[in-house]
Design an enzyme around this catalytic site. Structure first.
Site, mmCIF file in Angstrom:
data_model
loop_
_atom_site.group_PDB
_atom_site.id
_atom_site.type_symbol
_atom_site.label_atom_id
_atom_site.label_comp_id
_atom_site.label_asym_id
_atom_site.label_seq_id
_atom_site.Cartn_x
_atom_site.Cartn_y
_atom_site.Cartn_z
ATOM 1 N N VAL A 1 0.840 -1.206 0.000
ATOM 2 C CA VAL A 1 0.000 0.000 0.000
ATOM 3 C C VAL A 1 0.874 1.254 0.000
ATOM 4 O O VAL A 1 0.622 2.209 -0.736
ATOM 5 C CB VAL A 1 -0.958 0.000 1.206
ATOM 6 C CG1 VAL A 1 -1.814 1.259 1.206
ATOM 7 C CG2 VAL A 1 -1.861 -1.234 1.172
ATOM 8 N N CYS A 2 1.932 1.236 0.803
ATOM 9 C CA CYS A 2 2.842 2.394 0.875
ATOM 10 C C CYS A 2 3.469 2.697 -0.475
ATOM 11 O O CYS A 2 3.701 3.849 -0.825
ATOM 12 C CB CYS A 2 3.993 2.143 1.834
ATOM 13 S SG CYS A 2 3.541 1.554 3.430
ATOM 14 N N THR A 3 3.800 1.650 -1.205
ATOM 15 C CA THR A 3 4.436 1.824 -2.509
ATOM 16 C C THR A 3 3.539 2.668 -3.414
ATOM 17 O O THR A 3 4.005 3.584 -4.096
ATOM 18 C CB THR A 3 4.723 0.444 -3.147
ATOM 19 O OG1 THR A 3 5.566 -0.294 -2.253
ATOM 20 C CG2 THR A 3 5.401 0.574 -4.489
#
Length: 215
Positions: A44-46
């Site tokens: 998700v962070c990516t």
């Protein structure tokens, strides 16, 4: 420690993917958005970091400096940045704090033990040029943020600061706004000579003044 709206954002010094950052000094007279990521190499962070980088023209228009945070080392950040560019088609163009000692995470209360004691929640702090915290959003680690909503909120807060208005439910830039209750009818007539609509004495609608970055 619990950060609350209106308080001065705690200052800190920490390593980042773009060198050592002294937070207040780095902000200068800009607005800032500090947002945390559970850790590097998470899916998700990516997607989120790529979106923040993609939105750089929007941050610049609003005089906002984005600053990410992850509880990993700078070495990890470099490898992850390559993954972000390859998978998302977007190069990182803002610093990400390497908060491996959790100094900033603890200072801002980003570790929620009941959620997950090993990672930070997805916290967002909007900080104004006076270093005051103006907006706080907290998402669980697995839910990606909606950065369109964050930009909408920044527009609302910057508009409110400039014009003594409030923004109603689901407001988008260009929609009518509410004249603040602290403004008398006499003052409202001077401020808004084109007129306004009084639905109730406490609910007066007026055409939105222009945002500074749209003038």
């Amino acid at each position: 420690m619990s950060i609350q709206l209106g308080q001065i954002a705690p200052d800190f010094e920490q390593d980042s993917s773009m060198g050592r950052i002294k937070f207040h000094e780095w902000l200068g007279d800009s607005w800032g958005i500090l947002f945390s990521h559970p850790k590097d190499y998470t899916p998700v962070c990516t997607t989120e970091l790529a979106e923040v980088a993609r939105l750089m023209p929007e941050w610049n228009k609003r005089h906002v400096k984005p600053l990410g945070l992850s509880v990993d080392t700078g070495e990890n950040h470099k490898g992850w940045a390559n993954d972000i560019e390859e998978t998302q088609g977007q190069k990182l163009n803002f610093p990400v704090l390497a908060d491996h000692d959790r100094k900033v995470s603890d200072l801002y209360g980003m570790i929620h033990p009941e959620a997950d004691p090993t990672v930070t929640v997805r916290a967002v702090y909007l900080i104004d040029p006076n270093k005051k915290v103006r907006l706080i959003l907290t998402y669980p680690p697995s839910t990606g943020r909606n950065f369109a909503e964050i930009i909408r909120s920044i527009d609302s807060i910057q508009l409110i600061d400039a014009h003594k208005v409030s923004t109603p439910v689901n407001w988008e830039n260009g929609d009518d706004v509410i004249i603040s209750p602290s403004v008398s009818d006499e003052e409202a007539k001077k401020r808004f000579p084109e007129g306004f609509k009084t639905l109730r004495p406490y609910l007066r609608m007026v055409r939105q003044p222009k945002l500074a970055h749209h003038e």
